[in-house]
Motif scaffolding. Structure first.
Motif, mmCIF file in Angstrom:
data_model
loop_
_atom_site.group_PDB
_atom_site.id
_atom_site.type_symbol
_atom_site.label_atom_id
_atom_site.label_comp_id
_atom_site.label_asym_id
_atom_site.label_seq_id
_atom_site.Cartn_x
_atom_site.Cartn_y
_atom_site.Cartn_z
ATOM 1 N N SER A 270 0.890 -1.107 -0.036
ATOM 2 C CA SER A 270 0.144 -0.333 0.018
ATOM 3 C C SER A 270 0.906 1.157 -0.287
ATOM 4 O O SER A 270 0.100 2.234 -0.648
ATOM 5 C CB SER A 270 -1.093 0.091 1.362
ATOM 6 N N THR A 271 1.964 0.763 0.968
ATOM 7 C CA THR A 271 3.524 2.392 0.589
ATOM 8 C C THR A 271 3.963 2.710 -0.639
ATOM 9 O O THR A 271 3.620 3.615 -1.244
ATOM 10 C CB THR A 271 3.720 2.126 1.268
ATOM 11 N N GLY A 272 3.770 1.887 -1.289
ATOM 12 C CA GLY A 272 4.500 1.464 -3.216
ATOM 13 C C GLY A 272 2.943 2.508 -3.746
ATOM 14 O O GLY A 272 3.208 3.088 -4.887
ATOM 15 N N GLU A 273 2.132 1.494 -3.300
ATOM 16 C CA GLU A 273 0.901 2.323 -4.438
ATOM 17 C C GLU A 273 0.265 3.705 -3.882
ATOM 18 O O GLU A 273 0.245 4.243 -5.205
ATOM 19 C CB GLU A 273 -0.874 1.150 -4.281
ATOM 20 N N LEU A 274 0.749 3.891 -2.735
ATOM 21 C CA LEU A 274 0.415 5.743 -2.390
ATOM 22 C C LEU A 274 1.404 6.336 -3.348
ATOM 23 O O LEU A 274 1.225 7.606 -3.944
ATOM 24 C CB LEU A 274 0.127 5.545 -1.429
ATOM 25 N N ASN A 275 2.002 5.870 -2.823
ATOM 26 C CA ASN A 275 3.023 6.265 -3.666
ATOM 27 C C ASN A 275 3.893 7.027 -5.017
ATOM 28 O O ASN A 275 4.046 7.728 -5.679
ATOM 29 C CB ASN A 275 5.645 6.095 -3.326
ATOM 30 N N ALA A 276 2.989 6.237 -5.734
ATOM 31 C CA ALA A 276 2.931 5.944 -7.119
ATOM 32 C C ALA A 276 1.505 7.557 -7.310
ATOM 33 O O ALA A 276 2.383 7.375 -8.040
ATOM 34 C CB ALA A 276 1.905 4.791 -7.493
ATOM 35 N N ARG A 303 -8.498 6.872 -0.922
ATOM 36 C CA ARG A 303 -9.442 5.323 -0.780
ATOM 37 C C ARG A 303 -7.320 4.730 -0.169
ATOM 38 O O ARG A 303 -7.643 3.548 0.595
ATOM 39 C CB ARG A 303 -9.466 4.836 -1.663
ATOM 40 N N LYS A 304 -6.962 4.215 -0.835
ATOM 41 C CA LYS A 304 -5.817 4.284 -0.689
ATOM 42 C C LYS A 304 -4.425 4.233 0.692
ATOM 43 O O LYS A 304 -4.760 3.515 1.504
ATOM 44 C CB LYS A 304 -4.079 4.513 -1.571
ATOM 45 N N ASN A 305 -4.619 5.324 1.005
ATOM 46 C CA ASN A 305 -3.915 6.247 2.193
ATOM 47 C C ASN A 305 -4.965 5.533 3.579
ATOM 48 O O ASN A 305 -4.343 4.610 4.716
ATOM 49 C CB ASN A 305 -4.753 7.609 2.452
ATOM 50 N N ASP A 306 -6.329 5.252 3.578
ATOM 51 C CA ASP A 306 -6.787 3.966 4.564
ATOM 52 C C ASP A 306 -6.974 3.616 4.401
ATOM 53 O O ASP A 306 -6.777 1.826 5.419
ATOM 54 C CB ASP A 306 -8.905 4.249 3.974
ATOM 55 N N GLN A 307 -6.460 2.364 3.319
ATOM 56 C CA GLN A 307 -5.617 0.947 3.223
ATOM 57 C C GLN A 307 -4.659 0.721 3.765
ATOM 58 O O GLN A 307 -3.984 -0.090 4.494
ATOM 59 C CB GLN A 307 -5.722 0.725 1.233
ATOM 60 N N LEU A 308 -3.640 1.857 3.548
ATOM 61 C CA LEU A 308 -2.080 1.401 4.298
ATOM 62 C C LEU A 308 -2.360 1.992 5.754
ATOM 63 O O LEU A 308 -2.000 1.285 6.521
ATOM 64 C CB LEU A 308 -1.672 2.867 3.750
#
Length: 669
Positions: A270-276, A303-308
């Protein structure tokens, strides 16, 4: 040499499957969906220490000595306790009789319990108090043992820290070298933000995990062994009670660790996806605003931040349960040891000092196990990051250069031949089949066709950014696969549709085309590309610093800089991929004149849609669906009334009149 990308590539990607790549508001798909191999990853991570095995061995020896000295400490300190206890009890007993006489007298009176207690007290002298001289000597000895143990432990940590830093340095170096060996297709499938997260965040997390756990794990393992040996020498029965906690601790750690490991992997994914998302949105922030996608981008980020947050909280919370559970097990063990030990002291089978020493050993025995359990979150987090880094290192590489490469012998003539070339991005979706094309030295070939026809793919194949499936491509009669990529690309100058600048001065960006170029050569290239026209209006001239986005430069000015860079490189082959697409009409006319000079005595490939860039080409190649459907001069193809004529009428007929009029005005002026 930067890889060539255009709409043709994007269309080809659409044919071979969805790509979650860079783009405003886009999001990344992590590459870590497969099940975690915690044990295998840790084994491979430890294997990275192999070049440091000499220093690691020395560190282990120092750590062993340190642990042994620390393990002897409680035993020696128990001697002081025995002397103190003997002095306190002896002071209360009548003087003038021996201990044996006193014990015999108590047994004769039927007080066997007190007799057993007194018989088990060493150094007991009735009527004599505490021997402070002996107690002081023992305390000094204990102090010396602990001081030396601490010094050796510090030396062990120092050596391990240096070894770990060198290992991480090597890991970063290997990843950097690996990125240079990966094919362009790998980067097509990887969002930039996700890849950057792997080579920065994940490697940093691996370093942190190793720094915080390796020395502690080593010390913990040595301490467990040393404490177990010392406990057995003091009391086998109490040792058995203490050892019973080991399987319970292992079971707790295994159950909780298995659940948290998946969450740690999800956390770093999730960190990588949020960074992307952040990287892509920042890069394309203008498009996000222009198309009014700010709300959607913010929603995707949320949404991605919540997942992280969810994955991070779950991983930390579940792994955090290990320490309290281990504390409970340790306390239960402590209670049992105290109860049984107390009973044995009253029975005379153990001295009070031995019980005290055993309690210390017991605490030191369970403490490393608890420490290892508390480090489970760090270990799992580091293993998850290491697995993501290893996925990059294990990715398939481009075809290696030949062991005995051919030679071009300096500057080439520039004859390029595509001989029965076939290529596809996906085996089940052919793109180019049986293509034949010969470009004579010094000729200019324009490649036109609809989006996705394979125009840029031809250039990528010529540059060996992709490898052909069949046939061959030759340069001056030499198969390009027989050349090293460096020698091949050293012959080529490129001006791409998407400009690329780096942080530095305008002079540095131009000089990138030929390292070591003189100031005169740089200014000559700038003059030829009409950079000199605007550079003097900048505050610092050629010393003006620009960033990767070009700073205050316009799109056309950035394109002129890349053209000047190509001028300076003096290539044998020239590739122009929509090189004038970002400039105004008047600037385009100036660039066309410069391009004519640049193409002189050079084989040139021009990928273009605009008529102004291809009308004077020696040969115009028309591509459709990966095939050459027509080739010839501009006039020949227009007269033929085929595919090029249709493109001409649809796209260029109106523009040609304007360009010819402007050409006439330019000649008059």
């Amino acid at each position: 040499m930067s890889e060539v990308r255009s709409e043709e590539e994007k269309a080809a990607e659409a044919r071979r499957g969805p790509r979650r790549g860079p783009g405003p508001g886009g999001h990344a798909m992590g590459s870590g969906e497969k099940a975690s191999d915690f044990r295998g990853t840790i084994k491979r991570l430890v294997g990275l220490l192999r070049p440091e095995r000499a220093l690691v061995t020395i560190a282990i020896v120092l750590g062993t000595i340190s642990v042994v000295l620390g393990a002897v400490g409680p035993k020696v300190l128990g001697w002081a306790t025995d002397w103190i206890f003997a002095g306190i009890i002896g002071k209360q007993l009548p003087a003038g009789v021996s201990k044996d006489q006193l014990v015999a007298s108590l047994r004769a009176q039927g007080d066997n319990q007190k007799a057993d207690l007194l018989s088990g007290i060493g150094h007991l002298v009735p009527g004599q108090g505490i021997n402070f001289t002996e107690v002081g000597r023992i305390c000094l000895l204990v102090l010396a043992l602990y001081a030396v143990a601490s010094l050796l432990s510090w030396l062990m940590s120092y050596l391990l820290t240096g070894s770990i830093n060198r290992v991480i340095y090597g890991l970063r170096r290997d990843v950097e070298h690996k990125l240079g060996r990966l094919p362009l297709s790998y980067f097509d499938r990887q969002p930039r933000g996700e890849l950057l997260s792997r080579v920065t965040n994940d490697i940093d997390n691996v370093a942190q995990s190793l720094q915080q756990t390796l020395s502690q794990l080593l010390t913990a393992a040595l301490t467990v062994v040393a404490m177990l040996i010392m406990m057995v020498t003091v009391s086998p029965l109490l040792s058995l009670i203490a050892v019973l906690t080991i399987p319970v601790s292992i079971a707790i750690t295994a159950v909780i660790g298995k659940r948290s490991q998946a969450l740690f992997k999800e956390q770093w994914k999730s960190t990588g996806e949020l960074n992307a998302i952040v990287e892509e949105t920042f890069t394309g922030h203008e498009l996000v605003k222009v198309f009014g996608r700010r709300a959607e981008t913010e929603a995707e980020f949320a949404r991605k931040n919540d997942q992280l947050v969810e994955a991070g909280f779950g991983a930390q919370f579940i792994s955090g349960l290990i320490m309290p559970m281990m504390g409970l097990v340790g306390n239960l063990n402590y209670v049992l040891v105290c109860v049984v030990g107390g009973l044995r002291v009253t029975g005379g089978s153990m001295s009070l000092g031995d019980v005290q020493a055993f309690i210390q050993y017991s605490r030191q025995f369970t403490q490393p196990i608890s420490q290892v359990a508390s480090m489970a979150n760090l270990l799992q987090s580091g293993a998850a990051s290491a697995e993501r880094v290893f996925e990059v290192l294990d990715a398939g590489e481009q075809v290696p250069d030949p062991a005995t490469p051919g030679r071009l012998g300096g500057r080439t003539e520039g004859r390029v031949a595509f001989e029965d070339v076939s290529f596809s991005y996906s085996p089940d979706k052919p793109l180019i089949e049986g293509l034949d094309l010969v470009v004579e030295p010094g000729h200019t070939v324009a490649i036109v066709g609809p989006t996705g026809a394979g125009k840029t793919t031809l250039v990528n194949l010529l540059m060996r950014f992709y490898e052909i499936d069949a046939g061959r491509i030759t340069l001056d009669g030499v198969d390009i696969r027989d050349l090293t990529r460096h020698e091949l690309r050293d012959q080529v100058g490129m001006v791409l549709q998407d400009t690329w600048l780096f942080n530095g001065t305008i002079r540095d960006n131009i000089a990138y085309g030929r390292p070591g170029a003189s100031e005169e050569d740089i200014r000559q290239a700038a003059t030829s590309a009409y950079v000199d026209r605007f550079v003097h209006s900048l505050p610092d001239g050629y010393d003006t610093v620009v960033d990767g986005d070009g700073g205050s430069l316009s799109a056309g000015e950035k394109q002129l800089l890349t053209i000047a860079r190509a001028f300076l490189s003096e290539p044998s082959l020239l590739i122009l991929d929509e090189a004038t697409s970002s400039v105004d009409t008047r600037t385009e006319l100036l660039i066309q004149k410069a391009m004519t000079d640049l193409r002189t005595d050079r084989t040139s490939f021009v990928i273009a849609h605009r008529l102004s860039t291809i009308r004077d080409a020696d040969t115009i190649v028309v591509m459709e669906d990966g095939r050459i459907v027509e080739q010839g001069s501009h006039d020949q193809l227009v007269d033929a009334g085929g595919a090029y004529a249709r493109l001409y009428r649809a796209q260029f007929a109106g523009a040609a009149v304007d360009i010819e009029a402007q050409d006439g005005m330019a000649s008059v002026s």
